[in-house]
Design a protein around this motif. Structure first.
Motif, mmCIF file in Angstrom:
data_model
loop_
_atom_site.group_PDB
_atom_site.id
_atom_site.type_symbol
_atom_site.label_atom_id
_atom_site.label_comp_id
_atom_site.label_asym_id
_atom_site.label_seq_id
_atom_site.Cartn_x
_atom_site.Cartn_y
_atom_site.Cartn_z
ATOM 1 N N THR A 124 53.857 43.864 37.882
ATOM 2 C CA THR A 124 52.952 45.174 37.351
ATOM 3 C C THR A 124 52.565 45.155 35.977
ATOM 4 O OG1 THR A 124 54.437 46.216 39.064
ATOM 5 C CG2 THR A 124 53.340 47.565 37.465
ATOM 6 N N ASP A 125 53.521 44.699 35.224
ATOM 7 C CA ASP A 125 53.287 44.713 33.790
ATOM 8 C C ASP A 125 51.974 43.920 33.203
ATOM 9 O OD1 ASP A 125 55.175 46.691 33.401
ATOM 10 O OD2 ASP A 125 56.720 45.390 32.918
ATOM 11 N N GLN A 126 52.192 42.575 33.818
ATOM 12 C CA GLN A 126 50.958 41.578 33.413
ATOM 13 C C GLN A 126 49.606 42.265 34.039
ATOM 14 O OE1 GLN A 126 54.208 40.922 34.881
ATOM 15 N NE2 GLN A 126 54.576 38.849 34.774
ATOM 16 N N THR A 127 49.871 42.932 35.157
ATOM 17 C CA THR A 127 48.427 43.258 35.608
ATOM 18 C C THR A 127 47.775 44.685 35.417
ATOM 19 O OG1 THR A 127 49.436 43.591 37.981
ATOM 20 C CG2 THR A 127 48.857 41.219 37.439
ATOM 21 N N LYS A 128 48.643 45.253 34.897
ATOM 22 C CA LYS A 128 48.443 47.050 34.848
ATOM 23 C C LYS A 128 47.160 47.348 34.580
ATOM 24 C CE LYS A 128 50.759 47.689 30.498
ATOM 25 N NZ LYS A 128 52.270 48.144 29.768
ATOM 26 N N ASP A 129 46.258 46.536 33.525
ATOM 27 C CA ASP A 129 45.214 46.794 32.704
ATOM 28 C C ASP A 129 43.925 45.998 33.292
ATOM 29 O OD1 ASP A 129 46.291 48.460 30.961
ATOM 30 O OD2 ASP A 129 46.911 46.941 29.763
ATOM 31 N N TRP A 130 44.131 45.309 34.555
ATOM 32 C CA TRP A 130 43.053 44.410 35.028
ATOM 33 C C TRP A 130 42.240 45.457 36.049
ATOM 34 C CZ3 TRP A 130 45.534 39.695 37.984
ATOM 35 C CH2 TRP A 130 46.094 38.972 37.153
ATOM 36 N N PRO A 131 40.937 45.606 35.301
ATOM 37 C CA PRO A 131 39.885 46.376 36.302
ATOM 38 C C PRO A 131 39.803 45.787 37.642
ATOM 39 C CG PRO A 131 38.957 44.996 34.419
ATOM 40 C CD PRO A 131 40.415 44.798 34.352
ATOM 41 N N GLU A 132 39.885 44.343 37.917
ATOM 42 C CA GLU A 132 39.485 43.934 38.896
ATOM 43 C C GLU A 132 40.320 44.513 40.208
ATOM 44 O OE1 GLU A 132 39.320 40.519 36.099
ATOM 45 O OE2 GLU A 132 40.526 42.302 36.442
ATOM 46 N N LEU A 133 41.580 44.979 39.908
ATOM 47 C CA LEU A 133 42.378 45.433 40.896
ATOM 48 C C LEU A 133 42.012 47.012 41.493
ATOM 49 C CD1 LEU A 133 45.739 44.824 39.285
ATOM 50 C CD2 LEU A 133 44.706 43.539 40.975
ATOM 51 N N LYS A 134 41.103 47.527 40.776
ATOM 52 C CA LYS A 134 40.531 48.784 41.207
ATOM 53 C C LYS A 134 39.830 48.743 42.670
ATOM 54 C CE LYS A 134 40.520 50.918 36.670
ATOM 55 N NZ LYS A 134 39.542 51.563 35.632
ATOM 56 N N THR A 135 39.080 47.433 42.619
ATOM 57 C CA THR A 135 38.130 47.113 43.744
ATOM 58 C C THR A 135 38.909 46.058 44.696
ATOM 59 O OG1 THR A 135 36.832 45.595 42.595
ATOM 60 C CG2 THR A 135 36.266 47.936 42.630
ATOM 61 N N ALA A 136 40.059 45.683 44.452
ATOM 62 C CA ALA A 136 40.625 44.667 45.252
ATOM 63 C C ALA A 136 40.980 45.289 46.856
ATOM 64 C CB ALA A 136 42.226 44.373 44.829
ATOM 65 N N ALA A 354 32.006 33.824 48.165
ATOM 66 C CA ALA A 354 30.866 34.118 48.581
ATOM 67 C C ALA A 354 30.066 33.079 48.951
ATOM 68 C CB ALA A 354 30.005 35.164 47.634
ATOM 69 N N LYS A 355 29.782 32.090 48.125
ATOM 70 C CA LYS A 355 28.928 30.898 48.239
ATOM 71 C C LYS A 355 29.284 30.262 49.465
ATOM 72 C CE LYS A 355 27.159 27.007 45.848
ATOM 73 N NZ LYS A 355 27.349 26.025 44.594
ATOM 74 N N ALA A 356 30.679 30.099 49.867
ATOM 75 C CA ALA A 356 31.043 29.438 51.071
ATOM 76 C C ALA A 356 31.109 30.473 52.341
ATOM 77 C CB ALA A 356 32.665 28.953 50.717
ATOM 78 N N LEU A 357 30.548 31.558 52.108
ATOM 79 C CA LEU A 357 30.383 32.634 53.099
ATOM 80 C C LEU A 357 31.709 33.202 53.639
ATOM 81 C CD1 LEU A 357 27.005 31.397 55.338
ATOM 82 C CD2 LEU A 357 27.481 33.089 53.144
ATOM 83 N N ASN A 358 32.717 33.095 52.834
ATOM 84 C CA ASN A 358 33.792 34.021 53.007
ATOM 85 C C ASN A 358 33.775 35.138 52.510
ATOM 86 O OD1 ASN A 358 35.980 31.745 54.247
ATOM 87 N ND2 ASN A 358 35.174 30.727 52.969
ATOM 88 N N LEU A 359 34.649 36.071 52.949
ATOM 89 C CA LEU A 359 34.949 37.367 52.392
ATOM 90 C C LEU A 359 35.141 37.329 50.995
ATOM 91 C CD1 LEU A 359 36.120 39.791 55.342
ATOM 92 C CD2 LEU A 359 33.685 39.542 54.261
ATOM 93 N N THR A 360 34.543 38.122 50.178
ATOM 94 C CA THR A 360 35.157 38.080 48.752
ATOM 95 C C THR A 360 36.527 39.347 49.064
ATOM 96 O OG1 THR A 360 33.643 40.401 48.469
ATOM 97 C CG2 THR A 360 32.797 38.145 47.681
ATOM 98 N N THR A 361 37.230 39.158 48.160
ATOM 99 C CA THR A 361 38.552 40.102 48.089
ATOM 100 C C THR A 361 38.398 41.074 47.382
ATOM 101 O OG1 THR A 361 39.710 38.574 46.630
ATOM 102 C CG2 THR A 361 40.091 38.277 48.838
ATOM 103 N N ARG A 362 37.248 41.438 46.527
ATOM 104 C CA ARG A 362 36.869 42.520 45.848
ATOM 105 C C ARG A 362 35.785 43.349 46.510
ATOM 106 N NH1 ARG A 362 35.940 40.636 39.983
ATOM 107 N NH2 ARG A 362 34.850 42.450 39.961
ATOM 108 N N THR A 363 35.817 44.521 46.829
ATOM 109 C CA THR A 363 34.847 45.160 47.571
ATOM 110 C C THR A 363 33.685 45.282 46.618
ATOM 111 O OG1 THR A 363 35.575 47.444 46.804
ATOM 112 C CG2 THR A 363 36.122 46.546 49.169
ATOM 113 N N ASP A 364 33.442 45.213 45.174
ATOM 114 C CA ASP A 364 32.425 45.393 44.385
ATOM 115 C C ASP A 364 31.630 44.095 44.065
ATOM 116 O OD1 ASP A 364 34.603 44.261 42.869
ATOM 117 O OD2 ASP A 364 33.741 44.913 41.007
ATOM 118 N N MET A 365 32.002 42.855 44.891
ATOM 119 C CA MET A 365 31.476 41.816 45.002
ATOM 120 C C MET A 365 30.712 41.485 46.089
ATOM 121 S SD MET A 365 31.991 40.189 42.173
ATOM 122 C CE MET A 365 31.625 41.782 41.248
ATOM 123 N N VAL A 366 30.734 42.463 47.206
ATOM 124 C CA VAL A 366 29.984 42.231 48.367
ATOM 125 C C VAL A 366 28.601 41.988 48.050
ATOM 126 C CG1 VAL A 366 29.304 43.211 50.379
ATOM 127 C CG2 VAL A 366 31.773 43.323 49.510
#
Length: 438
Positions: A124-136, A354-366
Motif C-alpha cells: 500500500t505505502d509504495q503504491t499509494k501515489d500511483w495514478p495508474e491504479l485509478k484505472t486498473a 495491446a500490440k499482442a491483442l491481449n486486454l490491457t489491465t488499465r481501462t484508460d489504455m483501451v
C-alpha cells in the motif's frame, strides 16, 4: 476460469499457519525490503525469481518478462511455471519454509485467502501515489485489497462476453449487427438459430464445469441483480430474483433443444473449442476465444457483445486472470514493486499488452491504435467496465469445486425437474455452511 486445484486453498493455508507457528516469531524484513520510490527499472542488481501458474496466459506472461528483461539486463527475471494444480500448496509451503520467489503470478480468485492469513507483502505505502491504479481493472483491484490494504496489481485479464456467429445470424434471418440485449432476446434468437437444423444449436451451456459456469452464467445473474457467493460467515448467498430467473432461462433453453446435448458432459477441457466449431450460434466465453476461433475457423464471421440480464441493456462480466504479488519472505520487495510499476506503465500497456491483442489491465489504455485496428478486441474490452470478481476466502469450496453446491445447483436446474426454489434453497444452505467455517 481455469481454476481446478486438487485441494482447497484454506487447507493449504491452515497447514502453512501451523508450520509458521512452529518456527517461532517472524524475523524482521531485510533492509532491501524497506519501501523505496518505485520506478520501472531495477532497485538492485542480480536476477529476480518469479513463479507463475501453468494453464494461465503463458504467452502474455512470457512477453511481459521478456520486455522487462530487455530493459533491465542487470536484474532479469528468471520465470518458472508451476503446475496449476500444485501452485496453491507450493506457495503455502514456500512461505512456511522461507523458500519463496521474489514475486509471483497468482490466480486472482485465491488472493483474499492469502491476504487474510498475512502471507503476502503489503504494498500500500509504495503504491499509494500511483495514478495508474485509478484505472486498473476493478475486478483485480477488489481481490488485491484486504481491509483497505493493497497486496498486488493486475498481471493479465480474462473477461467473459457473449460471442455470436454472424454467419448463423444471417442464415436465421437475424441482424448480424444487433446481438441480444436481454435474456428474452437471447432465447428468441437461439430458437431461430436452432431451427436451421444440421446440428446447429442456438446456445452453449457447459454442464459439468463449475468454473466455466461462474465465468459465463454467473454474469447473467449479476446482470439480473443477483448476488451469488457468500463473502464470509453470516453472508447470504444466492440473493435476488435473478438467480431463479437465470436458472429458469437455462432450463428452458435445454428443454427446447437450443443447447447441444454433448454440453452436458463438458468439464472445461473442450469448452474453448465450442464456438470455433461454427455450430454454435451464441455462447458466453472469454477474450482468449478470439484467436482460437480464428485459428479453428478462419472464414467464420463473428461478433462480441456483453452478457445480458433479464432487463434489456443490462450486462455484466466475470473478470478473471492473475495478479502479480510478493510472497512474505521475498528479499527483493522493492524490485518486485518496480516490476508492478513497469507492468502498469503506458508503454507496456500499449506496446506489449495491446500490440499482442491481449486486454490491457488499465481501462484508460483501451483507446490505442492496435485495438482500433482490431474491433473484436475493442468490443471485448468493454467488459472490463461492467466486470466483477467474487470476493470470498472460500471460492473453491462454494463455487469452483466439481463437487460443490454451485455446480450441483446448476445441474439440477439445467437437467432436472425439481422445483427451482427448492434447488436454490439447498445450494444456499450448503454455501452458507461453507462460508461459516471460514
Amino acid at each position: 476460469m481455469r481454476t481446478h486445484p486438487r485441494w482447497p486453498v484454506r487447507a493449504a493455508v491452515a497447514a502453512l499457519l501451523l508450520a509458521t507457528a512452529a518456527c517461532g516469531q517472524e524475523e524482521p524484513p531485510p533492509p532491501a525490503a524497506r519501501p523505496q520510490a518505485a520506478t520501472t527499472t531495477c532497485a538492485s542488481k542480480g536476477a529476480l525469481t518469479m513463479w507463475e501458474r501453468s494453464g494461465g496466459n503463458k504467452q502474455m506472461v512470457d512477453m511481459l518478462v521478456e520486455a522487462w528483461n530487455a530493459k533491465n539486463p542487470d536484474c532479469k527475471i528468471n520465470l518458472t511455471y508451476i503446475p496449476h494444480t500444485e501452485m496453491v500448496g507450493k506457495i503455502a509451503q514456500g512461505v512456511a519454509s522461507g523458500d519463496v520467489p521474489d514475486l509471483m503470478g497468482m490466480d486472482l480468485i485465491y488472493a483474499p485467502q492469502f491476504e487474510k492469513e498475512q502471507q503476502l507483502v503489503d504494498i500500500t505505502d509504495q503504491t499509494k501515489d500511483w495514478p495508474e491504479l485509478k484505472t486498473a481493472s476493478k475486478g483485480h483491484m477488489t481481490v488485491a485489497t484486504f481491509e483497505n490494504r493493497l497486496f498486488g496489481v493486475p498481471l493479465y485479464a480474462d473477461v467473459s462476453a457473449l460471442f455470436y456467429n454472424k454467419d448463423l445470424f444471417r442464415r436465421a434471418g437475424l441482424d448480424p449487427d444487433k446481438p441480444p440485449t436481454s435474456l428474452a432476446e437471447l432465447r428468441t434468437y437461439a430458437d431461430k438459430i436452432t431451427a436451421l437444423g444440421g446440428g446447429v444449436k442456438g446456445y452453449y451451456l457447459p454442464g459439468n464445469c463449475a468454473g466455466c459456469n461462474i465465468f459465463t452464467v454467473g454474469p447473467l445473474m449479476w446482470a439480473s441483480g443477483a448476488t451469488i457467493e457468500a463473502p464470509g460467515p453470516g453472508g447470504e448467498p444466492l440473493v435476488g430474483d435473478g438467480v431463479e430467473q437465470v436458472l429458469q432461462f437455462a432450463r428452458d433453453m435445454v428443454k427446447a433443444g437450443d443447447v447441444p446435448e454433448g454440453g452436458r458432459a463438458e468439464n472445461g477441457e473442450t469448452f474453448h473449442l465450442q464456438f470455433g466449431s461454427g455450430k454454435v450460434g451464441m455462447m458466453g466465453t472469454g477474450n482468449f476465444n478470439i484467436t482460437l476461433a480464428r485459428q479453428q475457423n478462419p472464414k467464420m464471421d463473428f461478433g462480441i457483445a456483453l452478457l445480458p440480464g433479464v432487463t434489456p441493456n443490462s450486462s455484466a462480466s466475470f473478470i478473471g486472470g492473475d495478479l502479480v504479488v510478493v510472497p512474505k519472505g521475498s528479499k527483493r520487495v522493492n524490485d518486485a514493486v518496480n516490476v508492478m510499476k513497469f507492468l502498469l506503465s503506458d508503454e507496456v500497456q500499449v506496446e506489449v499488452y495491446a500490440k499482442a491483442l491481449n486486454l490491457t489491465t488499465r481501462t484508460d489504455m483501451v483507446d490505442n491504435p492496435y485495438f482500433k485496428a482490431e474491433p473484436l478486441v475493442r468490443d471485448v474490452a468493454k467488459a472490463l467496465t461492467v466486470g466483477r470478481t467474487p470476493y470470498t476466502v472460500t471460492f473453491f469450496e462454494q463455487i469452483n469445486s466439481p463437487q460443490g453446491p454451485w455446480l450441483k445447483m446448476l445441474q439440477r436446474a439445467y437437467y432436472g425437474d425439481d422445483d427451482l426454489g427448492t434447488v436454490i434453497a439447498d445450494a444456499k444452505k450448503e454455501m452458507k455452511a461453507i462460508a461459516g467455517r471460514s
